[in-house]
Write a protein that holds these residues in place. Structure first.
Motif, PDB file in Angstrom:
ATOM      1  N   HIS A  36      58.940  49.147  46.502  1.00  0.00           N
ATOM      2  CA  HIS A  36      57.716  48.516  46.994  1.00  0.00           C
ATOM      3  C   HIS A  36      57.123  47.691  45.863  1.00  0.00           C
ATOM      4  CE1 HIS A  36      54.363  47.903  49.712  1.00  0.00           C
ATOM      5  NE2 HIS A  36      53.536  48.146  48.719  1.00  0.00           N
ATOM      6  N   VAL A  38      53.804  45.052  44.561  1.00  0.00           N
ATOM      7  CA  VAL A  38      52.423  44.589  44.724  1.00  0.00           C
ATOM      8  C   VAL A  38      52.192  43.429  43.765  1.00  0.00           C
ATOM      9  CG1 VAL A  38      49.984  45.191  44.396  1.00  0.00           C
ATOM     10  CG2 VAL A  38      51.534  46.836  45.467  1.00  0.00           C
ATOM     11  N   GLU A  56      43.693  47.048  37.760  1.00  0.00           N
ATOM     12  CA  GLU A  56      44.470  46.549  38.886  1.00  0.00           C
ATOM     13  C   GLU A  56      45.957  46.849  38.685  1.00  0.00           C
ATOM     14  OE1 GLU A  56      45.616  42.395  41.241  1.00  0.00           O
ATOM     15  OE2 GLU A  56      44.230  42.326  39.533  1.00  0.00           O
ATOM     16  N   SER A  59      46.327  50.520  39.448  1.00  0.00           N
ATOM     17  CA  SER A  59      46.206  50.730  40.890  1.00  0.00           C
ATOM     18  C   SER A  59      47.477  50.300  41.611  1.00  0.00           C
ATOM     19  CB  SER A  59      45.001  49.949  41.431  1.00  0.00           C
ATOM     20  OG  SER A  59      44.930  50.024  42.838  1.00  0.00           O
ATOM     21  N   ALA A  60      48.069  49.194  41.154  1.00  0.00           N
ATOM     22  CA  ALA A  60      49.311  48.717  41.763  1.00  0.00           C
ATOM     23  C   ALA A  60      50.450  49.709  41.537  1.00  0.00           C
ATOM     24  CB  ALA A  60      49.677  47.349  41.189  1.00  0.00           C
ATOM     25  N   ARG A  62      50.147  52.950  41.258  1.00  0.00           N
ATOM     26  CA  ARG A  62      49.907  54.051  42.191  1.00  0.00           C
ATOM     27  C   ARG A  62      50.321  53.678  43.617  1.00  0.00           C
ATOM     28  NH1 ARG A  62      46.479  58.559  42.745  1.00  0.00           N
ATOM     29  NH2 ARG A  62      45.518  58.219  40.704  1.00  0.00           N
ATOM     30  N   LYS A  63      49.907  52.486  44.070  1.00  0.00           N
ATOM     31  CA  LYS A  63      50.234  52.054  45.436  1.00  0.00           C
ATOM     32  C   LYS A  63      51.734  51.961  45.646  1.00  0.00           C
ATOM     33  CE  LYS A  63      46.006  49.306  46.136  1.00  0.00           C
ATOM     34  NZ  LYS A  63      45.456  47.921  46.199  1.00  0.00           N
ATOM     35  N   CYS A  64      52.436  51.429  44.647  1.00  0.00           N
ATOM     36  CA  CYS A  64      53.884  51.286  44.773  1.00  0.00           C
ATOM     37  C   CYS A  64      54.575  52.645  44.862  1.00  0.00           C
ATOM     38  CB  CYS A  64      54.441  50.486  43.601  1.00  0.00           C
ATOM     39  SG  CYS A  64      54.027  48.727  43.636  1.00  0.00           S
ATOM     40  N   GLU A  66      53.222  55.533  45.786  1.00  0.00           N
ATOM     41  CA  GLU A  66      52.835  56.176  47.046  1.00  0.00           C
ATOM     42  C   GLU A  66      53.653  55.624  48.209  1.00  0.00           C
ATOM     43  OE1 GLU A  66      48.139  57.329  46.135  1.00  0.00           O
ATOM     44  OE2 GLU A  66      48.639  55.438  47.153  1.00  0.00           O
ATOM     45  N   ASN A  67      53.841  54.311  48.247  1.00  0.00           N
ATOM     46  CA  ASN A  67      54.592  53.697  49.333  1.00  0.00           C
ATOM     47  C   ASN A  67      56.045  54.154  49.348  1.00  0.00           C
ATOM     48  OD1 ASN A  67      56.367  51.389  50.511  1.00  0.00           O
ATOM     49  ND2 ASN A  67      54.306  50.934  51.285  1.00  0.00           N
TER      50      ASN A  67
END
Length: 297
Positions: A36, A38, A56, A59-60, A62-64, A66-67
């Motif tokens: 993933h 971002v 940022e 945060s990116a 973490r988002k990657c 998690e996805n």
């Protein structure tokens, strides 16, 4: 040697200039089984300036993760280790007690430090841009982290204050991610690897340590710098509050060196070119005599 289970997976955080990506591989294979990405915003407050928000970037990450964990479902439990590869030279200063950045990340291609270059050149004979090359392997240039740190020390009051209070930490993007993933203000590991340290203009390339003469030249306090490690060892484990809690983080490589390894240029004399945000040629010069003290890269 630890036996690798057939279902074992390896995760990689790739924090580049334009994007952050998390991908997962099976050992010995190059095909991603999940990934993933971002996009990261770059700010240009003035011509020639290039900044990013360190929070940022985090945060990116973490988002990657998690996805990808969501994509893998129960199979995510097989991720046994993480590696980090990152845009090099990009400079982040933060407060170790609060975990808050003291300024935006100054990106590697930022040229605001031209005046800082002039200050350093004025200190060396004949304004020789290669004067320190025998120590750090690099020419005097706004490209490298030391010039960005010095600029921040001079122009950012919050940085001056944190350095005086001894709460300031420096890191390239790998160090920022590692420190946060391993606990941040609650015991985060403040490390970097030799490939990133070698691009700061502060590391002695023979000894693989921060060089006292260079630190004195830039008037950078040693206590803000991360400990230099090899590129392959266990730096710590992912802290509570992040996905993949307790998974080991066991590799750090600057993105260009990582691509050299990824293209399997593992023998002396092999080289590769990368064509992305910039064009980079890297060449395998063989094993350094200093490596035994740190372990193999």
């Amino acid at each position: 040697m630890e036996k690798v289970h057939k279902d074992t997976l390896i995760g990689v955080i790739d924090a580049g200039t334009r994007t952050v990506k998390f991908c997962v591989f099976r050992p010995g294979h190059t095909k991603e089984i999940a990934e993933h990405t971002v996009d990261i915003v770059t700010h240009t407050p003035q011509e020639g300036w290039s900044e990013q928000d360190p929070k940022e970037i985090l945060s990116a990450v973490r988002k990657c993760i998690e996805n990808v964990v969501q994509q893998l479902g129960l199979e995510a439990i097989n991720i046994i280790t993480l590696g980090i590869t990152n845009q090099r030279e990009t400079t982040i200063l933060w407060d170790k007690t609060t975990g808050e950045p003291l300024y935006n990340a100054i990106v590697w291609n930022d040229i605001r430090t031209d005046s800082t270059v002039d200050i350093i050149l004025a200190k060396v004979p004949d304004n020789n841009t290669n004067y320190f090359k025998n120590i750090c392997g690099l020419p005097i240039s706004p490209y490298f982290s030391a010039f960005k740190i010095k600029w921040l020390m001079h122009f950012a009051p919050q940085v001056k204050k944190a350095i005086k209070a001894e709460t300031c930490l420096f890191g390239t993007v790998d160090t920022w991610i590692l420190w946060n993933l391993t606990g941040g203000a609650k015991g985060g590991k403040h490390y970097t690897d030799v490939t990133n340290a070698s691009r700061t203009f502060l590391m002695n390339i023979e000894l693989l340590t921060w060089d006292p003469l260079l630190l004195h030249t830039f008037k950078i306090p040693a206590n803000i710098l991360p400990e230099i490690k090899s590129s392959s060892e266990i730096y710590g484990r992912v802290a509570r509050g992040f996905p993949l809690e307790n998974v080991r983080i066991s590799s750090i490589l600057g993105n260009q060196q990582a691509s050299l390894v990824g293209q399997r240029c593992l023998k002396e004399g092999q080289a590769k070119n990368t064509y992305r945000s910039g064009c980079f040629l890297l060449y395998n010069t063989g094993i350094s005599v200093a490596w035994p003290s740190l372990g193999q890269p």
